[in-house]
Write a protein that holds these residues in place. Sequence first.
Motif, PDB file in Angstrom:
ATOM      1  N   ASP A   1     -28.200 -16.134   5.180  1.00  0.00           N
ATOM      2  CA  ASP A   1     -28.427 -15.544   3.824  1.00  0.00           C
ATOM      3  C   ASP A   1     -27.910 -16.111   2.585  1.00  0.00           C
ATOM      4  O   ASP A   1     -27.602 -16.306   1.480  1.00  0.00           O
TER       5      ASP A   1
ATOM      6  N   HIS B   1     -32.387 -16.757   8.629  1.00  0.00           N
ATOM      7  CA  HIS B   1     -32.198 -16.606   7.393  1.00  0.00           C
ATOM      8  C   HIS B   1     -31.583 -17.761   6.223  1.00  0.00           C
ATOM      9  O   HIS B   1     -30.323 -17.206   6.033  1.00  0.00           O
TER      10      HIS B   1
ATOM     11  N   HIS C   1     -32.586 -20.069   2.424  1.00  0.00           N
ATOM     12  CA  HIS C   1     -33.294 -20.067   1.025  1.00  0.00           C
ATOM     13  C   HIS C   1     -32.890 -21.443   0.718  1.00  0.00           C
ATOM     14  O   HIS C   1     -31.935 -22.106  -0.120  1.00  0.00           O
TER      15      HIS C   1
HETATM   16 ZN   LIG Z   1     -31.947 -13.756   1.556  1.00  0.00          ZN
END
Ligand SMILES: [Zn+2]
Lengths: 469, 469, 469, 469
Positions: free
Chosen positions: D314, D57, D59
């Motif tokens: 994340d 996860h 970006h």
């Molecule tokens: Zn995310």
Amino acid sequence: YDLVIANGTVATAADVYRADVGIKDGVIVALGRGLTGAAETIDAAGRYVLPGGIDSHVHIAQPSGEGIVMADDFESGTRSALFGGNTTVLPFCIQEKGEALRTALTDYHAKAAGNCYTDVSFHLVISDPSEAVLGQELPAAVADGYTSFKIFMTYEALRLNDAEILATMDTARRTGALVMVHCENEDAIRFLVDKFTGEGHLEPRTHATTRPVVVEREATHRAISLAEVVDVPVVIVHVSNGAAMEEIARARARGRPIVGETCPQYLMLTEDDLSGMDWEGAKFVCSPPPRDKAEQTNIWRGIETGIFDLFSSDHCPFRYDDDRGKLNPKGRNDFRHIPNGIPGVETRLSILFSEGVMKGRIDLPRFVAMTATNHAKTYGLYPRKGTIAVGSDADIAIWDPDAERVIRHAELHDAADYSPYEGIAVRGRPETMILRGKVMVRDGALVGEKGYGAYLPRGLSDRAKPPTE
Amino acid sequence: YDLVIANGTVATAADVYRADVGIKDGVIVALGRGLTGAAETIDAAGRYVLPGGIDSHVHIAQPSGEGIVMADDFESGTRSALFGGNTTVLPFCIQEKGEALRTALTDYHAKAAGNCYTDVSFHLVISDPSEAVLGQELPAAVADGYTSFKIFMTYEALRLNDAEILATMDTARRTGALVMVHCENEDAIRFLVDKFTGEGHLEPRTHATTRPVVVEREATHRAISLAEVVDVPVVIVHVSNGAAMEEIARARARGRPIVGETCPQYLMLTEDDLSGMDWEGAKFVCSPPPRDKAEQTNIWRGIETGIFDLFSSDHCPFRYDDDRGKLNPKGRNDFRHIPNGIPGVETRLSILFSEGVMKGRIDLPRFVAMTATNHAKTYGLYPRKGTIAVGSDADIAIWDPDAERVIRHAELHDAADYSPYEGIAVRGRPETMILRGKVMVRDGALVGEKGYGAYLPRGLSDRAKPPTE
Amino acid sequence: YDLVIANGTVATAADVYRADVGIKDGVIVALGRGLTGAAETIDAAGRYVLPGGIDSHVHIAQPSGEGIVMADDFESGTRSALFGGNTTVLPFCIQEKGEALRTALTDYHAKAAGNCYTDVSFHLVISDPSEAVLGQELPAAVADGYTSFKIFMTYEALRLNDAEILATMDTARRTGALVMVHCENEDAIRFLVDKFTGEGHLEPRTHATTRPVVVEREATHRAISLAEVVDVPVVIVHVSNGAAMEEIARARARGRPIVGETCPQYLMLTEDDLSGMDWEGAKFVCSPPPRDKAEQTNIWRGIETGIFDLFSSDHCPFRYDDDRGKLNPKGRNDFRHIPNGIPGVETRLSILFSEGVMKGRIDLPRFVAMTATNHAKTYGLYPRKGTIAVGSDADIAIWDPDAERVIRHAELHDAADYSPYEGIAVRGRPETMILRGKVMVRDGALVGEKGYGAYLPRGLSDRAKPPTE
Amino acid sequence: YDLVIANGTVATAADVYRADVGIKDGVIVALGRGLTGAAETIDAAGRYVLPGGIDSHVHIAQPSGEGIVMADDFESGTRSALFGGNTTVLPFCIQEKGEALRTALTDYHAKAAGNCYTDVSFHLVISDPSEAVLGQELPAAVADGYTSFKIFMTYEALRLNDAEILATMDTARRTGALVMVHCENEDAIRFLVDKFTGEGHLEPRTHATTRPVVVEREATHRAISLAEVVDVPVVIVHVSNGAAMEEIARARARGRPIVGETCPQYLMLTEDDLSGMDWEGAKFVCSPPPRDKAEQTNIWRGIETGIFDLFSSDHCPFRYDDDRGKLNPKGRNDFRHIPNGIPGVETRLSILFSEGVMKGRIDLPRFVAMTATNHAKTYGLYPRKGTIAVGSDADIAIWDPDAERVIRHAELHDAADYSPYEGIAVRGRPETMILRGKVMVRDGALVGEKGYGAYLPRGLSDRAKPPTE
Ligand SMILES: [Zn+2]
Ligand SMILES: [Zn+2]
Ligand SMILES: [Zn+2]
Ligand SMILES: [Zn+2]
Ligand SMILES: [Zn+2]
Ligand SMILES: [Zn+2]
Ligand SMILES: [Zn+2]
Ligand SMILES: [Zn+2]
């Protein structure tokens, strides 16, 4: 290499992969492909190569009350275990009231010595937690490698009261030993037994009626709470139902380290089995008793979601049609005299493999974890036992996943005269068994020698650490 | 009418409405507007006309161990209760080990006779559930109107083991009596007391440390489970925390009839109060101990959402600065010798009225239910007591909702020498008290006579019916 | 007095007692014994004198889609309600998309005016929460006494999305109005309807299959969460199952003020009823659908333990064998065209009285609370309605608790052509009905006049206060 | 062998053991002791030899709105990942509304090609589930190895409504793809943002205030329920609190297959971090926001007890002091314009190793499972990635467990200008990184080449099987 298991699919509690296994001096020394230079090679193509099962909850050659004899001694018990896919079993060495632990252990070692087809190690059962026992004997036993013990909340001869449980758990805390608890409230059972026998109910089914879920739930919550007071981990053995599972889940959410165990009888049997014609229900009398279909689903959920760490047999064999077994002179008329317990050490793995893995409920790593690795980690045998890894004992079961058969007691290897799982169809079969590098069963035939199985002193449990703050 | 209370706002456990209350021969005979023809009329304009409070959990003149004397006898205890807005109290008549219930009752009646300012009735405490007691004495006592009894899971002199609890509950089931249980695990407390005193902790705060939530949660679940085995309702008294509340909620969701009680100390005090300077913490030593702020919120939730049916004081008064009270020769150095219990019969209603009703947490009917009506229904005094209805005893408290004051022990009427609630500001005050039609307190002044308060035999509890299937 | 009801047993939500009820000018003015001086006296010896039922969830004369006509108008609907023991009903005035609330209300008043046998008041249904509606119309309506409204999470023509729900709840917060929510996830239903109709399932049973518990549980949790975001209380209407109940219980434990409602269909019917031969299952099509036996037990638990405050009928009557009813041209082949809803305003009280009170599941005060008092308090009619107290409207049902009968639609008074409860035996019957002091039904015969029933503007809900911090 | 890692302690998700690892052609070919014949040997004595971390996860180079630029492109992002102990990362390829999946993928591949220091694979983000997308494009993408996709319940540009979620999940069911859901209720956030900004709250802290636990709990329950309607497994990503964890646990107890993910920010940060002086709080703006200390404990419980399967970063990096980052012209005055997300790909493993393993909360196999093996199994990369086993890619991190250091952004390798974990002391450090047999980082120095990292098409998830009946 002394031995190479070639071309099989190895599984551990984490992984499934194609590899040859190289063994030397009883130990796994290499994992690779195309391993050569072996004295002997077994071709395991199309087979699973799994750690030998560890059954951490069996009863063998255990004193069972006047006139009653347990069906299996170490010879038949470990032979049956071996054919069931196991390479290690952990039976219970029971302290009788007033008995020194050393005496109990000496006697029990004598029964095992020279008779085993699998490796063995002993849990103690503490029935008399005197000052001497808790102050000297038990710490000495833990230091000698008896690093776990079971206590009972039921059975008049064995049960401890809360003060005794607390004192015993406190010794566990000080020594690092791990406590296993049989959770059923004896007083409540006694109350119900008096009530139902007073109404004339003496048939086997009443055994289940007088040990309802509430008595197990109560004792489970109490055991967990007492362990919380002392601040020790605890193994809740042979959990039979969703309410007791909920107690485990609630405790974990509070940060308590709880190990949960369940058994095949809670997946495959129900209390209706105790209602068989002609006292056949006696074949299924065990404690806690099997419940109903809804509870079977709950137990599966617990296996799938991690409530349970251990899947054991609670093998506790008595012959059925025998004066010293289930149908003893008193037992054939009154369920109170039917010895508690059912055989299962040989069927445990096949049932979970067939119903669990082959029906898609769990994957192979979870099967390995619940039948071998977690037992080793929980009871201080890891990493020597319970996995396929470099440096571990070469305890290996080669499974044929496609073999189909029907469980028949006639084909089992224990010394009882029945199986509670008679007639159940299963897929998968442990075909070849290797103990410390030595082939004990080859293609279903016994080739190992009695007595090759050895006693294992154990280290402290990986689980017996206090919870994080 | 002998008496009319005019122009007030009547409240019951369901309703709030403007009405005059007409009283004759000690009984409410009419509710209406503009009632005339009264020998005496009290103007209650701007006032609430409430059922007199029933405090179903108080300790008065109770034997408390060698050298310790409870502060209140029936005179001071019921006087204090009356000034606190109560017209009925239910203290405990304790059976000592080996004592016949009849003897205990006779003695206790003797203490009460002629000394009461409120009506009284007695719960029994069963400490010795012998065959004679459970077979004959207790059924006879129930038939005579002693229809409830308390049992203890703590205190060495009082605790029953599980077998005794089951047998005692079974007698309750056969007779329709209602069982109240003090839920704390004695063995676990003993374990912790030994541990902490062994480490040198003798100060009052250790009382709370050695009775943590887990010992109450464990005993609560066990009491509920044993009641489930026997199939009787049960009152869980003086619940102090959210975990025990959860046990009640879970039991109800299984269909079990459980009555829940809590007390002012669990709303207003915390364990930090036990840490006061100079052994002042002894003033707050009671069992279960107060918890923390988060648990206070939990207890309020339980009051708001119906986990609790009863709000009682658990008044159990000992003088603080007294050789026979909290600071007795042993108690001033060792918390184990500080008598357990705090006064509160006079402050219970004001606290719930002020903190609950006036702060908008609960409405007036819920206040009436939790302080009067539910007590009457739970303990077999309904409909004679606990409500304002035609035919009920004219036991009435006229409250001024706007009166503001600060709780000062100097203004209370008990025989202790302190209040644990000293200094707390409250709104609302019971200004005039009427017992069976007779004005006992008028505008804050005692006008009734000692001895007007009578003993009340009771019927079976409305709650003591088995759950629906 | 204009009227005295003598010798009966009065019950309120708190109390049960023997008293005469004195009535003047339509209002209860006295409660006492031996009331004299009445123009008329009704002897209620051996009878219960209860507050007239309030059915706060009924559908009358509601637009129901093209070609479909609701069976009851105000005349037949209130007549049926009256014979069922009710004196007040609260039907829904539906705003159509784009319609001004004032228009909807005017139309609906016109339908009711002069036609009622009971008092009535209207909930709004907000289907188009435009700025004008939320900014001006709804606040104006609340000020005018329309103090509650329902919103839908299902039905394409009515459902609001989350943003609309939040905005609408926010208006409720500002105005003190109370929000009722129909909790079923429309998108999920649509998904399942497409799936099952795609597989050819068009029979009535599929109505239940496509509205499973999960769609109700999801919407219930969402409605409660959105109300938590806005900080308003919320009524969860027509709860059908234990999972939705659990959402209510969890929310209350977080301190949220939730009102729970359930209905007779969830106690007496199951989804199997939708499988009747020859499309008879259409008679039982309503939303949420009835569930199974286990859920019936859950719903009883919720009634017993206080999860539910309200027991309503959700009367929503369509004729079965009728081109404009259940068997309309499209509906007789495809469950999607069967109008949702079943009649029940006349049977609600008898079912709960018989199955609840007479079978010992609940006591009479709880019956009164769940069928009358709580409705009045929840919807701003208290203390005028919902109880028997001085100053309240003389809305009274005199029940014969011993009357035994079998529910037959032929003996009911609605305009449908069947009852879903046909053939159920019940004990207890509302024999005489009094509305604001006027006898409307005497010994089972209609004596009151159409049009005596009046419209009631309402105050704010007692429940619509923010939770305590 | 091309390479042997000698003398280290190998750990998998099940096991910890001493072994050399023999590597050839980028693949692990042997595990044993004393492996010889290697072109290169790395001595790992005193070191842990772990599977390279998989961060499923992250970006990278993701379009982030007008004027905003994500700090990391594939070069800096994968370099930072590599130094953090990872060998594979899975960023998101976002479909913009109206965009064909193929276009989005082509663009994203172009960004990655030739720039990676780790292997990469892409999740899709479905923002426009049109018929073409669900009917053709997505099934085609799944067939091509894009076997997982994320959907959003928040962010105006990305959120799907329930009907869209259901349709998208149904495509997952048909294709075997795995759905990841970002669970926050957009409408509720919007409501709160309007409310708080309306009151003048524009500071970073309001980001947390307007995304309270309730909006995450609601969406989590809804996502799980919709998956239950469709009957697909679902990954609940970046869980921040105990209430959402409870939804996962409840779902599993109903038999639902749910994968749970959490992230370092929920262990190490709190919402108070958003209150930093001088808009420093912007550094911690991410969604869901960090909570409080009690929730950190809850998240640890979830890691310890198995609520969570995945621990991801994340990673979503924006520069702080930058016109195109956190302090963009609008964002420096209004939290609504601060881009959501914080960097973390390089610190994830060190934080869990130090706080989890070294502090005794979890053991090494659990660390490996949560950071590597479970990611591979969940996202169809197993057994090629995620473990140390014969036949798996030689993706290996050699950890020095004793290295102590303090996290300083100056020593990290991403392209942001701060770390939210600045100043936190950690024990343990990935010292040497090997990707497919090639040393990429040696003793903390970059030796590998940009572009050696490759794109990985993936198989179906091991988790994407329907639950057992
Ligand atoms: Zn995310
Ligand atoms: Zn056992
Ligand atoms: Zn056993
Ligand atoms: Zn007590
Ligand atoms: Zn007490
Ligand atoms: Zn509805
Ligand atoms: Zn409706
Ligand atoms: Zn996200």
